[in-house]
Design a protein around this motif. Structure first.
Motif, PDB file in Angstrom:
ATOM      1  N   ALA A  43      10.691  -0.255  -0.715  1.00  0.00           N
ATOM      2  CA  ALA A  43      10.176   0.935  -1.392  1.00  0.00           C
ATOM      3  C   ALA A  43       9.058   0.606  -2.385  1.00  0.00           C
ATOM      4  N   PHE A  44       8.640  -0.654  -2.432  1.00  0.00           N
ATOM      5  CA  PHE A  44       7.576  -1.037  -3.360  1.00  0.00           C
ATOM      6  C   PHE A  44       6.284  -0.297  -3.006  1.00  0.00           C
ATOM      7  N   THR A  45       5.575   0.207  -4.009  1.00  0.00           N
ATOM      8  CA  THR A  45       4.372   1.009  -3.771  1.00  0.00           C
ATOM      9  C   THR A  45       3.142   0.362  -4.377  1.00  0.00           C
ATOM     10  N   ILE A  46       1.988   0.761  -3.857  1.00  0.00           N
ATOM     11  CA  ILE A  46       0.695   0.310  -4.374  1.00  0.00           C
ATOM     12  C   ILE A  46      -0.193   1.536  -4.542  1.00  0.00           C
ATOM     13  N   PRO A  47      -1.269   1.458  -5.335  1.00  0.00           N
ATOM     14  CA  PRO A  47      -2.130   2.622  -5.539  1.00  0.00           C
ATOM     15  C   PRO A  47      -2.790   3.094  -4.253  1.00  0.00           C
ATOM     16  N   ASN A  48      -2.980   4.389  -4.152  1.00  0.00           N
ATOM     17  CA  ASN A  48      -3.679   4.996  -3.017  1.00  0.00           C
ATOM     18  C   ASN A  48      -5.173   5.030  -3.351  1.00  0.00           C
ATOM     19  N   GLN A  49      -5.933   4.157  -2.702  1.00  0.00           N
ATOM     20  CA  GLN A  49      -7.352   4.000  -3.028  1.00  0.00           C
ATOM     21  C   GLN A  49      -8.199   5.138  -2.451  1.00  0.00           C
ATOM     22  N   PRO A  50      -9.218   5.600  -3.186  1.00  0.00           N
ATOM     23  CA  PRO A  50     -10.072   6.687  -2.684  1.00  0.00           C
ATOM     24  C   PRO A  50     -10.814   6.346  -1.397  1.00  0.00           C
ATOM     25  N   ALA A  51     -11.042   5.048  -1.124  1.00  0.00           N
ATOM     26  CA  ALA A  51     -11.777   4.657   0.077  1.00  0.00           C
ATOM     27  C   ALA A  51     -10.872   4.439   1.279  1.00  0.00           C
ATOM     28  N   SER A  52      -9.572   4.690   1.150  1.00  0.00           N
ATOM     29  CA  SER A  52      -8.661   4.470   2.271  1.00  0.00           C
ATOM     30  C   SER A  52      -8.778   5.603   3.280  1.00  0.00           C
ATOM     31  N   ALA A  53      -8.493   5.285   4.537  1.00  0.00           N
ATOM     32  CA  ALA A  53      -8.448   6.326   5.561  1.00  0.00           C
ATOM     33  C   ALA A  53      -7.322   7.300   5.269  1.00  0.00           C
ATOM     34  N   LEU A  54      -6.232   6.811   4.689  1.00  0.00           N
ATOM     35  CA  LEU A  54      -5.103   7.672   4.325  1.00  0.00           C
ATOM     36  C   LEU A  54      -5.541   8.743   3.339  1.00  0.00           C
ATOM     37  N   HIS A  55      -6.324   8.343   2.329  1.00  0.00           N
ATOM     38  CA  HIS A  55      -6.817   9.298   1.334  1.00  0.00           C
ATOM     39  C   HIS A  55      -7.754  10.300   1.981  1.00  0.00           C
ATOM     40  N   TRP A  56      -8.595   9.830   2.912  1.00  0.00           N
ATOM     41  CA  TRP A  56      -9.526  10.725   3.580  1.00  0.00           C
ATOM     42  C   TRP A  56      -8.785  11.751   4.429  1.00  0.00           C
ATOM     43  N   LEU A  57      -7.605  11.363   4.963  1.00  0.00           N
ATOM     44  CA  LEU A  57      -6.812  12.281   5.775  1.00  0.00           C
ATOM     45  C   LEU A  57      -6.174  13.391   4.942  1.00  0.00           C
ATOM     46  N   GLY A  58      -6.314  13.306   3.627  1.00  0.00           N
ATOM     47  CA  GLY A  58      -5.793  14.358   2.773  1.00  0.00           C
ATOM     48  C   GLY A  58      -4.525  14.008   2.037  1.00  0.00           C
ATOM     49  N   VAL A  59      -4.073  12.761   2.139  1.00  0.00           N
ATOM     50  CA  VAL A  59      -2.886  12.320   1.412  1.00  0.00           C
ATOM     51  C   VAL A  59      -3.349  11.860   0.034  1.00  0.00           C
ATOM     52  N   ASN A  60      -3.115  12.668  -0.969  1.00  0.00           N
ATOM     53  CA  ASN A  60      -3.643  12.411  -2.304  1.00  0.00           C
ATOM     54  C   ASN A  60      -2.598  11.871  -3.282  1.00  0.00           C
ATOM     55  N   ASP A  61      -1.464  11.433  -2.772  1.00  0.00           N
ATOM     56  CA  ASP A  61      -0.454  10.824  -3.644  1.00  0.00           C
ATOM     57  C   ASP A  61      -1.086   9.654  -4.401  1.00  0.00           C
ATOM     58  N   PRO A  62      -0.797   9.502  -5.670  1.00  0.00           N
ATOM     59  CA  PRO A  62      -1.416   8.405  -6.427  1.00  0.00           C
ATOM     60  C   PRO A  62      -0.979   7.024  -5.960  1.00  0.00           C
ATOM     61  N   ARG A  63       0.213   6.947  -5.356  1.00  0.00           N
ATOM     62  CA  ARG A  63       0.719   5.679  -4.848  1.00  0.00           C
ATOM     63  C   ARG A  63       1.258   5.871  -3.426  1.00  0.00           C
ATOM     64  N   THR A  64       1.728   4.814  -2.828  1.00  0.00           N
ATOM     65  CA  THR A  64       2.209   4.863  -1.445  1.00  0.00           C
ATOM     66  C   THR A  64       3.241   5.982  -1.265  1.00  0.00           C
ATOM     67  N   PRO A  65       3.011   6.934  -0.354  1.00  0.00           N
ATOM     68  CA  PRO A  65       4.017   7.971  -0.094  1.00  0.00           C
ATOM     69  C   PRO A  65       5.296   7.338   0.473  1.00  0.00           C
ATOM     70  N   PRO A  66       6.447   7.942   0.233  1.00  0.00           N
ATOM     71  CA  PRO A  66       7.706   7.341   0.694  1.00  0.00           C
ATOM     72  C   PRO A  66       7.817   7.209   2.203  1.00  0.00           C
ATOM     73  N   TRP A  67       7.089   8.024   2.952  1.00  0.00           N
ATOM     74  CA  TRP A  67       7.166   7.992   4.411  1.00  0.00           C
ATOM     75  C   TRP A  67       6.153   7.047   5.041  1.00  0.00           C
ATOM     76  N   ASP A  68       5.261   6.480   4.235  1.00  0.00           N
ATOM     77  CA  ASP A  68       4.072   5.824   4.783  1.00  0.00           C
ATOM     78  C   ASP A  68       4.391   4.563   5.585  1.00  0.00           C
ATOM     79  N   ARG A  69       5.212   3.661   5.031  1.00  0.00           N
ATOM     80  CA  ARG A  69       5.466   2.387   5.714  1.00  0.00           C
ATOM     81  C   ARG A  69       6.174   2.607   7.047  1.00  0.00           C
ATOM     82  N   SER A  70       7.134   3.501   7.075  1.00  0.00           N
ATOM     83  CA  SER A  70       7.819   3.770   8.342  1.00  0.00           C
ATOM     84  C   SER A  70       6.879   4.424   9.343  1.00  0.00           C
TER      85      SER A  70
END
Length: 378
Positions: free
Chosen positions: A221-248
């Motif tokens: 469950a360890f999280t890291i910051p959600n960077q503005p240049a990530s594809a995840l951020h561009w997809l509209g996921v604006n959570d400040p850190r790793t969403p709980p569903w992301d790794r799975s």
């Protein structure tokens, strides 16, 4: 000669990057100290992950990193960087030999194959030095090296070795789970043997930590910051850190795409697709992530296709690494990363293929789909 040139290219990049390298080596050094400390430290030995969830590397990586701890830190980091750089060259040798065995009996021009390895290797090495020297991520290095060995075992039709090497990759870094569909590229009758070897070696490495300290599961469950240049951020996921569903979701996406690739007879694309899943859904944009993509494009360019020019290796290098320096906007870089993932995934899965003649020799077992040419245009 192509290996001599690639060795010189590696030495050049090593010399440029090494004076400012080892950015993340302290994680491996700390993990190595803790795992060898055993019960002598409350947070050491089998309690490592329970007390240090930030150490997201596999136990095999810490065991290997600890071998350099007897040296002064700067010396140990330098020696580790040298060893990791050498493993990059070995990957190129392994990829070339895997391709040669895969195309055995098809009339492949091996001089052209060596040229493909050279051209793709010139793109691969800068990113390998990034992960091995600049960041010092031994976990990624070992995971990718063992994955390359698994591909070699796969082309040789060895189920035990294929399963064992994939297990060692996951024992080095959990994200190697996305490469597991390579097992399905073996003949169906060998799946059980390969799966048992893989399961057993993964259990040997990870179960002692989980059984001794069940809270070790919390490291997932360890999280890291959600960077503005990530594809995840561009997809509209604006959570400040790793969403709980992301790794799975990363793992599920990588496994699903890999299974589709094997089903389509394009197993050399499995590593690229697994790496693409990480690029698409990871909240961070560390440049060393690109090394896994470049291993994927290397395997695709030398095994999955027979074109002289390995376009995808250079496309990957330019779009995922070159744009870090050439494109100023975070949103634009995120779009480019996502664009590469979509374009390369669509290409390896959907680009039309034609059957090539079966190998003249049928004396050994062959992986599923090896009687198809993936992009055979020369």
């Amino acid at each position: 000669m192509h290996l001599v040139l690639l060795a010189a290219w590696t030495i050049l990049w090593f010399g440029v990057v090494q004076p400012h390298g080892g950015f993340s080596w302290h994680y491996l050094r700390t993990g190595g100290e803790l795992i060898y400390a055993g019960s002598g430290r409350a947070d050491g030995g089998l309690n490592l992950y329970a007390h240090h969830p930030e150490l997201q590397m596999g136990p095999l990586s810490f065991l290997a990193a600890g071998l350099f701890n007897p040296f002064p830190e700067s010396v140990g980091q330098f020696l580790a960087a040298g060893v990791m750089s050498l493993l990059g060259l070995l990957i190129l040798v392994v990829a070339g030999r895997s391709a040669a065995w895969h195309f055995l009996g098809t009339g492949t021009n091996h001089q052209r194959l060596r040229q493909r390895v050279l051209i793709a290797g010139l793109a691969f090495i800068p990113m390998w030095i990034e992960v091995a020297v600049r960041f010092g991520h031994l976990d990624d290095v070992l995971a990718l090296f063992f994955t390359a060995l698994a591909v070699r075992a796969l082309t040789r039709g060895s189920p035990a070795a294929t399963g064992a090497f994939l297990a060692l990759a996951m024992d080095s870094k959990p994200t190697a789970l996305a490469f597991l569909p390579l097992l399905l590229a073996l003949p169906r009758g060998q799946w059980l043997r390969a799966g048992l070897w893989c399961t057993a070696l993964v259990a040997v490495a990870w179960l002692p930590f989980l059984l001794n300290a069940p809270q070790s599961f919390d490291a997932a469950a360890f999280t890291i910051p959600n960077q503005p240049a990530s594809a995840l951020h561009w997809l509209g996921v604006n959570d400040p850190r790793t969403p709980p569903w992301d790794r799975s979701a990363q793992a599920a996406m990588g496994l699903a795409l890999g299974c589709v690739a094997v089903w389509r007879g394009r197993w050399p694309a499995v590593v690229l697709l697994g790496a693409n899943a990480r690029i698409a859904l990871d909240p961070s944009v560390y440049t060393y992530y690109t090394a896994s993509v470049l291993l994927g494009t290397l395997l695709w360019d030398v095994i999955g296709q027979r074109r002289l020019v390995p376009w995808w290796s250079w496309i990957g290098l330019i779009t995922l690494y070159g744009t870090v320096f050439a494109v100023p906007g975070d949103a634009a870089r995120g779009l480019i990363r996502l664009g590469f993932v979509i374009a390369s995934t669509a290409y390896v899965l959907l680009w039309p293929v034609r059957d090539r003649r079966r190998r003249s020799s049928q004396s050994r077992s062959e992986p599923v789909g090896t009687d198809q040419a993936v992009g055979t245009a020369k």
